[in-house]
Design an enzyme around this catalytic site. Structure first.
Site, mmCIF file in Angstrom:
data_model
loop_
_atom_site.group_PDB
_atom_site.id
_atom_site.type_symbol
_atom_site.label_atom_id
_atom_site.label_comp_id
_atom_site.label_asym_id
_atom_site.label_seq_id
_atom_site.Cartn_x
_atom_site.Cartn_y
_atom_site.Cartn_z
ATOM 1 N N ARG A 55 -117.453 101.759 67.292
ATOM 2 C CA ARG A 55 -116.773 101.827 65.991
ATOM 3 C C ARG A 55 -117.444 100.847 65.023
ATOM 4 O O ARG A 55 -117.613 101.123 63.845
ATOM 5 C CB ARG A 55 -115.281 101.538 66.117
ATOM 6 C CG ARG A 55 -114.609 101.325 64.766
ATOM 7 C CD ARG A 55 -113.102 101.601 64.733
ATOM 8 N NE ARG A 55 -112.381 101.144 65.897
ATOM 9 C CZ ARG A 55 -112.089 99.863 66.177
ATOM 10 N NH1 ARG A 55 -112.472 98.899 65.358
ATOM 11 N NH2 ARG A 55 -111.435 99.544 67.262
ATOM 12 N N TYR A 108 -115.248 116.280 41.918
ATOM 13 C CA TYR A 108 -114.977 117.022 43.152
ATOM 14 C C TYR A 108 -113.462 117.023 43.402
ATOM 15 O O TYR A 108 -112.804 115.986 43.315
ATOM 16 C CB TYR A 108 -115.711 116.345 44.307
ATOM 17 C CG TYR A 108 -115.454 116.980 45.647
ATOM 18 C CD1 TYR A 108 -115.927 118.251 45.941
ATOM 19 C CD2 TYR A 108 -114.725 116.309 46.614
ATOM 20 C CE1 TYR A 108 -115.680 118.834 47.161
ATOM 21 C CE2 TYR A 108 -114.472 116.889 47.857
ATOM 22 C CZ TYR A 108 -114.958 118.147 48.125
ATOM 23 O OH TYR A 108 -114.713 118.728 49.335
ATOM 24 N N ASP A 180 -121.521 109.633 42.657
ATOM 25 C CA ASP A 180 -121.526 110.561 43.788
ATOM 26 C C ASP A 180 -122.804 111.388 43.634
ATOM 27 O O ASP A 180 -122.897 112.238 42.751
ATOM 28 C CB ASP A 180 -120.269 111.430 43.730
ATOM 29 C CG ASP A 180 -120.185 112.425 44.883
ATOM 30 O OD1 ASP A 180 -121.248 112.776 45.450
ATOM 31 O OD2 ASP A 180 -119.063 112.858 45.202
ATOM 32 N N LYS A 205 -123.764 117.956 52.920
ATOM 33 C CA LYS A 205 -124.378 118.934 52.037
ATOM 34 C C LYS A 205 -125.898 118.919 52.209
ATOM 35 O O LYS A 205 -126.386 119.212 53.269
ATOM 36 C CB LYS A 205 -123.918 118.679 50.601
ATOM 37 C CG LYS A 205 -122.393 118.422 50.474
ATOM 38 C CD LYS A 205 -121.527 119.608 50.846
ATOM 39 C CE LYS A 205 -120.058 119.272 51.015
ATOM 40 N NZ LYS A 205 -119.422 118.603 49.890
HETATM 41 C C1 LIG Z 1 -118.252 117.879 49.663
HETATM 42 C C2 LIG Z 1 -118.216 116.834 48.638
HETATM 43 C C3 LIG Z 1 -117.495 115.650 48.840
HETATM 44 C C4 LIG Z 1 -116.663 115.412 50.084
HETATM 45 O O1 LIG Z 1 -117.446 115.302 51.218
HETATM 46 P P1 LIG Z 1 -116.962 115.742 52.700
HETATM 47 O O2 LIG Z 1 -118.158 115.478 53.535
HETATM 48 O O3 LIG Z 1 -116.551 117.178 52.637
HETATM 49 O O4 LIG Z 1 -115.803 114.862 53.049
HETATM 50 C C5 LIG Z 1 -117.543 114.689 47.844
HETATM 51 N N1 LIG Z 1 -118.251 114.886 46.713
HETATM 52 C C6 LIG Z 1 -118.940 116.005 46.478
HETATM 53 C C7 LIG Z 1 -119.705 116.153 45.202
HETATM 54 C C8 LIG Z 1 -118.947 117.020 47.431
HETATM 55 O O5 LIG Z 1 -119.617 118.151 47.182
#
Ligand SMILES: *Cc1c(COP(=O)(O)O)cnc(C)c1O
Length: 385
Positions: A55, A108, A180, A205
């Protein structure tokens, strides 16, 4: 190669940063250290830098963190169990009851939900603003503002925010700018070098890139913030497993070549859609007609693999297109090698319905994969009828 080695190019760092051959066996590829705990030399005898419990730290995860830090030009990288876990850690490390943040009006949906439905219970306040309008952001800032939270390009409308300008507004207010960077990836844009204080990723992603693993990451140059994030992650426990870290590490090795192809195909699709009579509007920052095109061209290497568009005949027609494509799979998420189509209003962004973040009903979002671009254009043409 350590994470700080920046004399090498991006593609080289993606493959070597944090990824020395295994010291014990010489394994060229970082092993999956599938272990929860580590033998210690004696009671209380672990040496600085040694591993104790997964962890807290795990060598496969460490390799991923050094790779990510190197690519974002960051001193510190921390991997999380998901993008939301990464975002949550930043929000809860920085904000205290009574604090305020400014959030983009096309953030998001999951980020908005976390702030609006969870953090608000702990006295965190927020203001939604159009981040492409710097005066609007300046007007949204208050004395209690500690964060400006930005996505650029944003999801799902591909809005572009000027990162250096936003950093200026945030810093003038003694607040931090978080970017982000999920849509752009460090291959296309490095926000820390443009003035941001923190970068978050959903590595689910483009970074993972193959739609086979969920993960997140936070990058920063601040030592103290890194300690706070590390403490919270260890305390709350939102860590990725070794195999998930390994899959992400592997995915990132090919990020540069994949992104070039995503961009090639997205440009092709955006141009074809812009010329189609059934398409009312195309959102792609690579198009010169996009209001953020110039800013995007300044701060991004290319324009990414996401394209959204509105159907000229309304919501039902948009839903029909999503049901008719053959190669574009109807699914949430994005950034994988395969092309996906989705209806944000009913899928990824259902949680923002009725809020200031609501998206148009006739909107479709495409995650353009790395298939043959001609096949993708043809698939959309057929589905549009
Ligand atoms: C998918 C996404 C998230 C969240 O990420 P997860 O891995 O699904 O928890 C946050 N910001 C953006 C721009 C995203 O496309």
């Amino acid at each position: 190669m350590t994470s700080e080695t920046s004399r090498f190019g991006f593609e080289t760092r993606a493959i070597h940063a944090g990824q020395e051959p295994d010291p014990r066996t010489g394994a060229v590829i970082v092993p999956i250290y599938q272990t929860s705990t580590y033998a210690q030399d004696g009671v209380g005898g672990t040496r600085e830098g040694d591993y104790e419990y997964s962890r807290t730290a795990n060598p496969t995860r460490t390799a991923l963190e050094q790779q990510l830090a190197s690519l974002e030009g960051a001193r510190h990288g921390l991997a999380f169990a998901s993008g939301m876990a990464a975002s949550d850690a930043v929000l809860r490390s920085v904000l205290r009851p009574g604090d305020h943040l400014v959030l983009g009006n096309d953030a998001y949906g999951g980020t908005f939900r976390l702030i609006d439905k969870v953090l608000s219970n702990w006295g965190i306040q927020y203001t939604v603003a159009d981040l492409s309008d710097i005066d609007a952001v300046r007007a949204a800032v208050r004395p209690e503002t500690k964060l400006v939270w930005c996505e650029t390009p944003s999801n799902p409308l591909l809005g572009i925010a000027d990162i250096p300008a936003l950093a200026g507004v945030a810093h003038a207010a003694n607040a931090r700018l978080v970017v982000d960077n999920t849509f752009a990836t460090p291959y296309l844009q490095t926000p820390l070098e443009l003035g941001a204080d923190v970068v978050v990723h959903s590595t689910t992603k483009y970074l993972g890139g193959h739609s086979d693993v969920v993960g997140g990451a936070v990058l920063t140059n601040e030592d103290e913030l890194r300690e706070q994030l590390f403490f919270l992650r260890n305390g709350a426990g939102a860590v990725p497993g070794a195999f998930d870290a390994w899959l992400t590490l592997r995915g990132i090795k090919t990020l540069a070549v994949r992104m070039e192809r995503h961009c090639d195909n997205a440009e092709r699709v955006a141009e074809a859609l812009a010329a189609h009579p059934k398409v009312a509007e195309v959102y792609y920052p690579g198009l010169e007609t996009h209001p953020g095109h110039e800013v995007a061209a300044k701060q991004m290497r290319r324009f990414g693999g996401m394209v959204s568009f509105r159907h000229a005949d309304g919501e039902q027609a948009a839903l029909d297109v999503a049901a008719r494509t053959e190669l574009f799979i109807l699914a949430e998420s994005l950034g994988g090698i395969e092309s996906l189509i989705e209806h944000p209003g009913r899928m990824t962004h259902a949680s923002v319905a009725g809020s200031m973040l609501q998206v148009p009903e006739d909107l479709l979002r495409l995650s353009i994969g790395i298939e043959d671009g001609r096949d993708l254009v043809e698939d959309l043409r057929t589905a549009l009828g």
